[in-house]
Design a protein around this motif. Structure first.
Motif, PDB file in Angstrom:
ATOM      1  N   VAL A 247       6.507  -7.929  -5.183  1.00 47.47           N
ATOM      2  CA  VAL A 247       6.053  -9.318  -5.310  1.00 47.47           C
ATOM      3  C   VAL A 247       5.657  -9.866  -3.944  1.00 47.47           C
ATOM      4  O   VAL A 247       4.644 -10.557  -3.803  1.00 47.47           O
ATOM      5  N   VAL A 248       6.443  -9.543  -2.910  1.00 46.38           N
ATOM      6  CA  VAL A 248       6.102  -9.961  -1.545  1.00 46.38           C
ATOM      7  C   VAL A 248       4.736  -9.414  -1.147  1.00 46.38           C
ATOM      8  O   VAL A 248       3.910 -10.127  -0.563  1.00 46.38           O
ATOM      9  N   LYS A 249       4.498  -8.162  -1.448  1.00 44.12           N
ATOM     10  CA  LYS A 249       3.220  -7.531  -1.094  1.00 44.12           C
ATOM     11  C   LYS A 249       2.053  -8.209  -1.814  1.00 44.12           C
ATOM     12  O   LYS A 249       0.997  -8.455  -1.210  1.00 44.12           O
TER      13      LYS A 249
ATOM     14  N   LEU B 143       3.612   0.739   0.659  1.00 51.79           N
ATOM     15  CA  LEU B 143       5.047   0.522   0.498  1.00 51.79           C
ATOM     16  C   LEU B 143       5.869   1.667   1.087  1.00 51.79           C
ATOM     17  O   LEU B 143       6.850   1.435   1.802  1.00 51.79           O
ATOM     18  N   ALA B 144       5.494   2.904   0.780  1.00 52.68           N
ATOM     19  CA  ALA B 144       6.274   4.056   1.242  1.00 52.68           C
ATOM     20  C   ALA B 144       6.307   4.115   2.760  1.00 52.68           C
ATOM     21  O   ALA B 144       7.333   4.439   3.370  1.00 52.68           O
ATOM     22  N   GLU B 145       5.200   3.794   3.393  1.00 54.79           N
ATOM     23  CA  GLU B 145       5.128   3.832   4.853  1.00 54.79           C
ATOM     24  C   GLU B 145       6.011   2.738   5.464  1.00 54.79           C
ATOM     25  O   GLU B 145       6.703   2.966   6.471  1.00 54.79           O
ATOM     26  N   THR B 146       5.992   1.568   4.858  1.00 57.35           N
ATOM     27  CA  THR B 146       6.831   0.474   5.347  1.00 57.35           C
ATOM     28  C   THR B 146       8.307   0.826   5.242  1.00 57.35           C
ATOM     29  O   THR B 146       9.081   0.641   6.190  1.00 57.35           O
ATOM     30  N   TYR B 147       8.715   1.348   4.089  1.00 56.35           N
ATOM     31  CA  TYR B 147      10.111   1.735   3.907  1.00 56.35           C
ATOM     32  C   TYR B 147      10.524   2.799   4.917  1.00 56.35           C
ATOM     33  O   TYR B 147      11.631   2.749   5.464  1.00 56.35           O
ATOM     34  N   ALA B 148       9.673   3.777   5.128  1.00 56.74           N
ATOM     35  CA  ALA B 148      10.014   4.855   6.059  1.00 56.74           C
ATOM     36  C   ALA B 148      10.355   4.297   7.437  1.00 56.74           C
ATOM     37  O   ALA B 148      11.315   4.739   8.088  1.00 56.74           O
ATOM     38  N   LEU B 149       9.593   3.300   7.895  1.00 60.35           N
ATOM     39  CA  LEU B 149       9.847   2.711   9.214  1.00 60.35           C
ATOM     40  C   LEU B 149      11.078   1.808   9.181  1.00 60.35           C
ATOM     41  O   LEU B 149      11.860   1.784  10.142  1.00 60.35           O
ATOM     42  N   LEU B 150      11.273   1.077   8.092  1.00 66.03           N
ATOM     43  CA  LEU B 150      12.465   0.228   7.988  1.00 66.03           C
ATOM     44  C   LEU B 150      13.738   1.061   7.885  1.00 66.03           C
ATOM     45  O   LEU B 150      14.820   0.609   8.282  1.00 66.03           O
TER      46      LEU B 150
ATOM     47  N   TRP C  97      10.915   4.358  -5.672  1.00 67.76           N
ATOM     48  CA  TRP C  97      10.228   3.222  -6.281  1.00 67.76           C
ATOM     49  C   TRP C  97       8.938   2.903  -5.544  1.00 67.76           C
ATOM     50  O   TRP C  97       7.921   2.557  -6.167  1.00 67.76           O
ATOM     51  N   ALA C  98       8.962   3.019  -4.222  1.00 69.40           N
ATOM     52  CA  ALA C  98       7.764   2.741  -3.435  1.00 69.40           C
ATOM     53  C   ALA C  98       6.639   3.688  -3.818  1.00 69.40           C
ATOM     54  O   ALA C  98       5.467   3.278  -3.931  1.00 69.40           O
ATOM     55  N   THR C  99       6.974   4.952  -4.013  1.00 67.78           N
ATOM     56  CA  THR C  99       5.963   5.935  -4.400  1.00 67.78           C
ATOM     57  C   THR C  99       5.372   5.608  -5.764  1.00 67.78           C
ATOM     58  O   THR C  99       4.148   5.643  -5.962  1.00 67.78           O
ATOM     59  N   ILE C 100       6.250   5.252  -6.708  1.00 63.75           N
ATOM     60  CA  ILE C 100       5.782   4.914  -8.053  1.00 63.75           C
ATOM     61  C   ILE C 100       4.924   3.663  -8.038  1.00 63.75           C
ATOM     62  O   ILE C 100       3.808   3.635  -8.600  1.00 63.75           O
ATOM     63  N   PHE C 101       5.418   2.610  -7.394  1.00 69.93           N
ATOM     64  CA  PHE C 101       4.678   1.349  -7.368  1.00 69.93           C
ATOM     65  C   PHE C 101       3.351   1.491  -6.629  1.00 69.93           C
ATOM     66  O   PHE C 101       2.350   0.868  -7.012  1.00 69.93           O
TER      67      PHE C 101
ATOM     68  N   VAL D   6       1.360   4.051  -6.428  1.00 72.01           N
ATOM     69  CA  VAL D   6       0.369   4.733  -7.261  1.00 72.01           C
ATOM     70  C   VAL D   6      -0.027   3.881  -8.459  1.00 72.01           C
ATOM     71  O   VAL D   6      -1.210   3.720  -8.772  1.00 72.01           O
ATOM     72  N   VAL D   7       0.969   3.308  -9.138  1.00 69.04           N
ATOM     73  CA  VAL D   7       0.718   2.613 -10.403  1.00 69.04           C
ATOM     74  C   VAL D   7       0.108   1.229 -10.197  1.00 69.04           C
ATOM     75  O   VAL D   7      -0.837   0.833 -10.903  1.00 69.04           O
ATOM     76  N   LEU D   8       0.632   0.462  -9.224  1.00 70.46           N
ATOM     77  CA  LEU D   8       0.228  -0.937  -9.078  1.00 70.46           C
ATOM     78  C   LEU D   8      -0.851  -1.164  -8.033  1.00 70.46           C
ATOM     79  O   LEU D   8      -1.694  -2.069  -8.192  1.00 70.46           O
ATOM     80  N   PHE D   9      -0.829  -0.384  -6.972  1.00 69.91           N
ATOM     81  CA  PHE D   9      -1.739  -0.669  -5.855  1.00 69.91           C
ATOM     82  C   PHE D   9      -2.786   0.413  -5.627  1.00 69.91           C
ATOM     83  O   PHE D   9      -3.585   0.307  -4.692  1.00 69.91           O
ATOM     84  N   ASN D  10      -2.763   1.439  -6.461  1.00 69.89           N
ATOM     85  CA  ASN D  10      -3.733   2.520  -6.342  1.00 69.89           C
ATOM     86  C   ASN D  10      -3.767   3.095  -4.920  1.00 69.89           C
ATOM     87  O   ASN D  10      -4.828   3.452  -4.394  1.00 69.89           O
ATOM     88  N   GLU D  11      -2.586   3.152  -4.300  1.00 72.80           N
ATOM     89  CA  GLU D  11      -2.476   3.691  -2.946  1.00 72.80           C
ATOM     90  C   GLU D  11      -2.195   5.184  -3.007  1.00 72.80           C
ATOM     91  O   GLU D  11      -1.380   5.650  -3.806  1.00 72.80           O
ATOM     92  N   LYS D  12      -2.859   5.927  -2.166  1.00 69.27           N
ATOM     93  CA  LYS D  12      -2.587   7.347  -2.066  1.00 69.27           C
ATOM     94  C   LYS D  12      -1.340   7.546  -1.220  1.00 69.27           C
ATOM     95  O   LYS D  12      -1.272   7.076  -0.081  1.00 69.27           O
ATOM     96  N   VAL D  13      -0.333   8.196  -1.782  1.00 72.11           N
ATOM     97  CA  VAL D  13       0.915   8.423  -1.057  1.00 72.11           C
ATOM     98  C   VAL D  13       0.718   9.616  -0.130  1.00 72.11           C
ATOM     99  O   VAL D  13       0.537  10.750  -0.585  1.00 72.11           O
ATOM    100  N   ASP D  14       0.745   9.339   1.164  1.00 72.62           N
ATOM    101  CA  ASP D  14       0.467  10.363   2.169  1.00 72.62           C
ATOM    102  C   ASP D  14       1.623  11.351   2.269  1.00 72.62           C
ATOM    103  O   ASP D  14       2.785  10.951   2.377  1.00 72.62           O
ATOM    104  N   LEU D  15       1.309  12.652   2.240  1.00 75.65           N
ATOM    105  CA  LEU D  15       2.338  13.691   2.288  1.00 75.65           C
ATOM    106  C   LEU D  15       3.166  13.600   3.561  1.00 75.65           C
ATOM    107  O   LEU D  15       4.395  13.720   3.528  1.00 75.65           O
TER     108      LEU D  15
END
Length: 318
Positions: free
Chosen positions: A22-24, A91-98, A243-247, A249-258
């Motif tokens: 929701v924040v995003k 999202l996944a990138e942000t979480y990784a740094l946090l 959850w970041a990986t799922i969201f 792909v599903v909500l933001f059409n972001e490619k999850v970088d390996l």
């Protein structure tokens, strides 16, 4: 009880992840300063009610004014930094740094708490920061303000957590809550005219969801720590990467970088090792990571966590 605690924590971090989604979404149109100000404002009545009901004898003058000032100033900017990172990065990138926060807590506990950190934990910190470099990939990707904001939020969350560990035995709970809360309102309020945009009903509703989800998830987290062992509960925070990986792909059409996932896995492994080392290594005098009870970058989250922790102490489970 550990299984129940783990399940509560998993539910809490699922809600936290939804909170961050929701924040995003809101961050595309609203400044993080405005998001933090209004989401904190919506949490304010409950916090004030709990402050009024606090019957602990004493005054509101901090025993450690300089540490309190430093922690309050730090806490005022953490949520806005994290919210900005969520709006700018996948999202996944942000979480990784946090997720670097436990690594930084371990390092900061040495000068601030006098913690004796042995070679295994230091090695875990080094490995964790290698994971951060894998996520950032200097030279291969551009380092932007979103990355800087996430790392800044991670550092500040670690700093406030270590300072809290240092002064909490001497300060009243109400003092630990009220000064960061007032500082957040002051800093965000001063900056608000520079970024304010009129809020539509849907947007304000989204901010209300952020406040509600942050409170509910914090409540579940404190409940999990109350009934279960910290060594079991703490690693559950890393479920957010799923959850970041799922969201993404599903909500933001972001490619999850390996490489982001590889770096996150390294950081997570290091964080879990530090948690287990503090819990079972027998060489940590302060267990600073294990005693961290909130994410640190949810608006009002640490104050709510302190409030609920006090309630659990006043009304222990039978």
């Amino acid at each position: 009880m550990n299984i129940k605690a783990a399940l509560l924590a998993l539910l809490a971090y699922a809600i936290f992840s939804t909170h961050d989604v929701v924040v995003k979404i809101l961050g595309a149109d609203v400044s993080p300063v405005q998001l933090v100000f209004f989401s904190s404002l919506l949490s304010f009545p409950l916090l004030v009610l709990m402050l009024i009901k606090d019957a602990t004898p004493g005054h509101l003058r901090p025993v450690h004014p300089w540490w309190m000032a430093a922690r309050s100033a730090t806490m005022a900017v953490i949520p806005a930094s994290a919210f900005y990172a969520f709006s700018e990065l996948p999202l996944a990138e942000t979480y990784a740094l946090l997720f670097a926060t436990p690594l930084l807590i371990t390092l900061l506990s040495i000068p601030i708490l006098g913690e004796r950190v042995g070679l295994p934990r230091l090695a875990a910190v080094v490995v964790g920061f290698i994971g951060v470099m894998v996520v950032l990939r200097p030279g291969a990707t551009s380092f932007g303000l979103g990355h800087a904001a996430a790392l800044f939020a991670s550092f500040c969350a670690a700093f406030q957590s270590v300072v809290l560990r240092k002064i909490s035995a001497d300060e009243r709970r109400v003092v630990l809550m009220i000064y960061p809360m007032l500082m957040t309102f002051a800093v965000m309020g001063l900056a608000l005219p520079l970024v304010y945009v009129p809020l539509e009903g849907v947007t304000f509703g989204g901010i209300a969801i952020v406040a509600l989800f942050g409170f509910c998830a914090t409540l579940l987290t404190v409940s999990a720590y109350t009934i279960g062992e910290a060594a079991i509960v703490a690693p559950m925070q890393y479920s957010q990467i799923i959850w970041a990986t799922i969201f993404s792909v599903v909500l933001f059409n972001e490619k999850v970088d390996l490489m982001t996932l590889v770096g996150a896995a390294i950081i997570i492994a290091s964080g879990i090792f530090i948690v287990l080392r503090e819990a079972f290594g027998g060489r940590s005098d302060n267990t600073p990571v294990l005693r961290t009870r909130s994410r640190g970058y949810t608006a009002g989250g640490t104050n709510v966590s302190l409030m609920l922790k006090r309630q659990s102490e006043d009304n222990p489970a039978e």
